[in-house]
Scaffold this motif. Structure first.
Motif, PDB file in Angstrom:
ATOM      1  N   ILE A 282      21.863  37.028  20.998  1.00 15.81           N
ATOM      2  CA  ILE A 282      21.942  37.686  19.690  1.00 15.81           C
ATOM      3  C   ILE A 282      23.279  37.339  19.044  1.00 15.81           C
ATOM      4  N   GLU A 283      23.227  36.826  17.831  1.00 15.86           N
ATOM      5  CA  GLU A 283      24.448  36.574  17.059  1.00 15.86           C
ATOM      6  C   GLU A 283      24.447  37.517  15.860  1.00 15.86           C
ATOM      7  N   LYS A 284      25.370  38.468  15.881  1.00 14.31           N
ATOM      8  CA  LYS A 284      25.470  39.418  14.776  1.00 14.31           C
ATOM      9  C   LYS A 284      26.190  38.733  13.625  1.00 14.31           C
ATOM     10  N   TYR A 285      25.440  38.350  12.612  1.00 10.83           N
ATOM     11  CA  TYR A 285      25.979  37.571  11.498  1.00 10.83           C
ATOM     12  C   TYR A 285      26.747  38.454  10.520  1.00 10.83           C
TER      13      TYR A 285
ATOM     14  N   SER B 188      21.250  39.490  11.758  1.00  8.55           N
ATOM     15  CA  SER B 188      21.458  38.903  13.083  1.00  8.55           C
ATOM     16  C   SER B 188      20.536  37.704  13.272  1.00  8.55           C
ATOM     17  N   PHE B 189      21.017  36.755  14.069  1.00  9.36           N
ATOM     18  CA  PHE B 189      20.182  35.660  14.552  1.00  9.36           C
ATOM     19  C   PHE B 189      19.805  35.947  15.996  1.00  9.36           C
ATOM     20  N   LEU B 190      18.541  35.694  16.339  1.00  9.48           N
ATOM     21  CA  LEU B 190      18.062  35.853  17.705  1.00  9.48           C
ATOM     22  C   LEU B 190      17.465  34.534  18.182  1.00  9.48           C
ATOM     23  N   ASP B 191      17.876  34.087  19.355  1.00 10.90           N
ATOM     24  CA  ASP B 191      17.227  32.943  19.994  1.00 10.90           C
ATOM     25  C   ASP B 191      16.149  33.505  20.909  1.00 10.90           C
ATOM     26  N   VAL B 192      14.890  33.313  20.501  1.00 19.13           N
ATOM     27  CA  VAL B 192      13.763  33.883  21.245  1.00 19.13           C
ATOM     28  C   VAL B 192      12.916  32.783  21.883  1.00 19.13           C
TER      29      VAL B 192
END
Length: 394
Positions: free
Chosen positions: A105-108, A113-117
């Motif tokens: 999770i990258e809290k922008y 947020s960006f999530l790599d799923v």
């Protein structure tokens, strides 16, 4: 194998979060359904709009404009104070839901947020996005948009399509159909000033930009030209930057709906940012030893100025005073489109370099006591119950 990246953005976050909180406190009217806005002081009409409802938007109210201007457009506009303790709470609750699905999770920002799923999306990422979106709506009471793609840029662009409460995909093979027909100003990082200059080059759509000679764009715009050309062609990073380490830096910025061209207006924006970021620092029980001010002009030229402090601080007044000094020293009277403040060199206590600076430490401690009292009063009675900066509201 391509990654699957989600960009999840809370719809109208500040106003939605205030609305949900107020409904839970027993308020009868959902402020999302009436002409309403967050920010400023209704009695004096000072300050700026931080968020507005869709009904207010129909009157032409925009984020970043003055309360005075917004009230002229919409005399019945209901104003509510910013409640950053509420915003931090709901932002954290969203992250808790994300963590049930992935650690990547990258809290922008506070509401994005960006999530790599990639590892959990399976064959139908849309179903996973729908599950997360509906859980947030059901459990927390507000809506989000989800953009799905193979990199962060395209995922963010996808989430900006039709709102609210929507899911959109923008895979590389969909760029030609979904992205290129859009007006060039809808591309990430292309504002009004750049739009005008691009239109003068007969670049009207994102597709026009994508097909333009990148060397000519670099001649005209330097590195910015190459950057937006890459964005138009869907080129961006797929690295979701996450860390469990303690934060070494915090920052906050505000992109303005129209250019700021006076020192007084810039100082008002810096005050709002200082209040927000210093409260966050105090909640973390941290102090900062370096203050930086970031400026983006209407021509998308970025520059910053920083100062190393003699003693670390989390005082709103000290940060604001220094931020204004840094701005005044660096500003070249260009129209300003974005202002930001970052605090780095974070530590757990006030550390002064030498005993020669006892007066600095004493001033720090005095401001810390004042901030502590203000924080408690604002938590209990609202952001506008007390304002130490009345001298600014001339």
């Amino acid at each position: 194998m391509n990654k699957i990246i989600f960009h999840i953005d809370v719809n109208n976050a500040f106003l939605s979060w205030s609305a949900v909180y107020r409904l839970k406190q027993g308020e009868k009217i959902d402020i999302r359904t009436i002409p309403s806005a967050i920010g400023g002081d209704e009695a004096s009409r000072r300050g700026v709009i931080l968020a507005k409802s869709n009904p207010a938007k129909k009157f032409g109210v925009v984020t970043g404009e003055s309360i005075f201007s917004a009230k002229k457009k919409c005399p019945n506009l209901k104003l509510y104070p910013s409640e950053f303790n509420v915003y931090r709470y709901y932002s954290g609750e969203v992250i808790k839901i994300f963590k049930e699905y992935t650690d990547f999770i990258e809290k922008y920002s506070i509401d994005e947020s960006f999530l790599d799923v990639t590892a959990i999306a399976g064959k139908n990422p849309y179903e996973l996005a729908y599950e997360i979106k509906e859980r947030i709506k059901k459990e927390l009471g507000f809506t989000v948009n989800v953009g799905i793609s193979t990199n962060k840029l395209l995922a963010k662009m996808a989430s900006e399509f039709e709102k609210p409460d929507k899911i959109h995909t923008l895979y590389p093979e969909e760029i030609k159909k979904k992205l290129w027909p859009l007006p060039v100003e809808e591309l990430f990082m292309v504002g009004k000033k750049a739009k005008s200059r691009l239109n003068d080059m007969y670049i009207f759509t994102i597709g026009d930009l994508a097909g333009y000679d990148v060397s000519l764009l670099k001649q005209k715009f330097k590195s910015y030209g190459e950057m937006i050309w890459k964005y138009a062609n869907g080129i961006g990073s797929d690295d979701v930057i996450y860390t469990e380490e303690e934060a070494k830096l915090i920052s906050s910025e505000l992109t303005l709906p129209s250019d700021v061209q006076s020192r007084d207006e810039a100082h008002k924006i810096l005050l709002e940012i200082s209040k927000k970021i210093c409260r966050r620092l105090r909640d973390m029980k941290r102090y900062s030893s370096t203050i930086s001010v970031h400026i983006k002009t209407s021509d998308f030229i970025n520059y910053s100025h920083q100062r190393k402090l003699k003693a670390a601080t989390n005082s709103t007044k000290i940060v604001y005073d220094i931020a204004c000094q840094l701005f005044d020293n660096k500003w070249q009277y260009e129209p300003v489109r974005l202002l930001g403040i970052s605090l780095s060199g974070l530590c757990e206590e006030i550390i002064e370099q030498t005993s020669l600076f006892d007066d600095i430490k004493d001033n720090n401690l005095k401001n810390q006591k004042i901030d502590s009292v203000m924080d408690k009063l604002q938590d209990k009675y609202g952001e506008d119950i007390i304002n130490r900066f009345n001298s600014l509201n001339k």
